[in-house]
Design an enzyme around this catalytic site. Structure first.
Site: not given
Length: 533
Positions: A297-298, A376, A406
């Site tokens: 996917d990268g 993404n 966060d």
């Protein structure tokens, strides 16, 4: 009103021969009798009037009026309903007739276009060139059943319009997109119809349906992108490049790094093309017909980042870890690419987010940073700071909430199985257009994730009273610091990433969550044991 008025003075006359009786007043009666008849009749009348009070006659008259009023009202309502029904049937008839006329006109136009196209193709090249020079126009592909290349890619120059010729083959392959469902196996094509006729809003079909890509001219150029630092990928890349050139007769473009690696292996790969500087990437979509990725996917995210505008169809082969966006197996790349180059194929339009960073010191739009396209997600977190992130979130200038935790994830539906899923967001079908609003470890038990529609613009701003800075990352890279007063603007980009499907969009999505995440995998319940009696 009528009853009260009548109760003040109600004259009535009874005639029997020469008998006349008049009554007036509210609480009493005064009778005037002109007797020229029988005394028995007067006695009977007097007894009857004495037994019945004065209000009995008023009640009877009032009830009669109410009955008549109800009957008249019922008749009026029935008449109005009949008129309404007749008008509705007339409206439906007119609407159906207009739709039939439109379909007839479309059929005539498509037939004439098909005949003219056939005549054009049967002409000699000299006649064709002469006709094109006389008309001064290029032949465009028909958009009857979907979107054509010149509409989908939105090329800026008119020279990029798709052409049809007998001897000449254009550099850019043309294709057409058609909308349909898995149930449309009977050859009938159905369109998305939104009707606003006379105030009625109806949708004939859903907007998110399976999309098919059909080549209208043969693809000529393929760009091949690979995952770095992998021996397996390097071997498969060389094998695929050789096959694409020798067997399929396609022009191959690779990254400068990959071309260098190929030339180190063999001088045979001298035909492979590449780009010299990043400025050439802005026009890459005008030269490339198909994008092929070897990795996970990268690698798909990296391919998406190379195209700042329109993206050609993308075929991704799985050579990574999970592979939510890589449905094709590298072992069968010849069969897969052969069927894809022939077409038609099912594709998934994966939406991207367009992000802008606006600094507090910026006075106008040219001073903003962007646009940055992400496939993404974009993440805003507290970075190395030990303090809670304080972020003010707005949706179309409407205040949403203040994030204290966060950080925050703004994700596409394609990225719903990535960082957003790990932070508690929902898994969403990639064909669903929307923006996922997912907090990261919020300091609130009631802060649940949201899914916003694709049409909104989300603004995340660091307030001036924030204790620390925030950090934004785009698809896991290009990290930028956001100080007090800085803002991040996110909206849906107009250029999606069309990825090829092995089966179809839904089947590939379900297969990816089953195989990649082992979604809802558990041992089946034993068949023996207590049962319902």
């Amino acid at each position: 009103m009528m009853s009260s008025k009548m109760s003040k003075e109600v004259p009535f006359t009874i005639r029997d021969s020469d008998l006349k009786c008049s009554r007036q007043g509210e609480h009493g009666s005064v009778f005037s009798l002109n007797s020229m008849g029988s005394g028995g009749m007067m006695q009977e009348l007097f007894t009857q009037s004495t037994n019945r009070g004065p209000d009995d006659h008023l009640l009877e008259f009032s009830e009669a009026l109410r009955t008549i009023e109800k009957a008249l009202r019922k008749v009026a309502e029935e008449k109005a309903a009949a008129r309404e029904e007749a008008a509705e049937w007339k409206r439906k008839y007119e609407l159906e007739r207009a739709r039939n006329s439109e379909l007839i006109m479309k059929g005539l136009s498509s037939d004439s276009l098909h005949n003219s196209k056939c005549e054009w193709l049967t002409k000699s090249p000299d006649q064709t060139e002469g006709q094109n020079s006389d008309n001064g126009q290029t032949e465009r592909c028909c958009g009857k059943h979907g979107i054509c290349t010149h509409q989908f890619l939105r090329d800026e120059s008119p020279e990029s319009d798709c052409k049809v010729g007998t001897n000449k083959v254009t550099r850019k392959a043309s294709f057409k997109l058609a909308w349909g469902c898995n149930g449309d196996r009977n050859g009938q094509h159905r369109h998305d119809i939104v009707s606003f006729d006379k105030g009625d809003i109806t949708t004939a079909e859903r907007s998110s349906k399976q999309i098919a890509l059909k080549w209208e001219s043969q693809p000529q150029t393929v760009v091949l992108l690979t995952k770095p630092n992998s021996v397996t990928v390097r071997i498969k890349c060389a094998e695929m490049v050789r096959w694409l050139k020798d067997i399929k007769r396609l022009d191959v473009i690779v990254e400068p790094r990959v071309r260098k690696e190929l030339l180190e292996d063999s001088a045979f790969f001298d035909f492979v093309q590449t780009w010299e500087h990043d400025g050439e990437l802005s026009d890459l979509h005008k030269k490339v017909d198909l994008v092929v990725t070897l990795g996970g996917d990268g690698t798909v995210l990296w391919a998406s980042s190379l195209f700042k505008g329109p993206v050609p169809p993308l075929v991704s082969f799985s050579l990574g870890s999970l592979g939510f966006m890589t449905p094709f197996q590298i072992e069968h790349y010849k069969y897969s690419l052969d069927s894809i180059l022939k077409g038609p194929i099912s594709i998934t339009l994966r939406h991207r987010l367009q992000c802008h960073v606006i600094r507090e010191s910026a006075k106008n739009d040219p001073e903003t940073e962007g646009p940055i396209l992400v496939l993404n997600e974009v993440t805003i977190d507290r970075g190395i700071s030990s303090f809670l992130t304080n972020l003010e979130c707005y949706c179309d200038d409407s205040f949403v909430t203040s994030v204290q935790g966060d950080g925050l994830i703004l994700s596409t539906t394609s990225g719903s199985t990535a960082y957003s899923l790990a932070a508690g967001g929902s898994m969403v079908h990639p064909q669903v257009p929307g923006i996922l609003f997912t907090p990261i470890c919020p300091h609130s038990l009631s802060f649940r994730p949201l899914i916003l529609p694709e049409c909104v613009t989300v603004r995340v701003q660091v307030p001036y009273n924030s204790r620390g800075s925030a950090w934004a990352s785009f698809d896991g890279k290009d990290r930028r610091q956001l100080g007090a007063g800085d803002a991040l603007i996110c909206s849906m980009a107009q250029w999606p990433v069309p990825t090829a499907c092995q089966v179809d969009s839904t089947n590939d999505f379900l297969h990816s969550i089953h195989e990649g995440l082992h979604w809802n995998l558990r041992k089946s319940q034993s068949f023996d044991g207590p049962r319902d009696s």
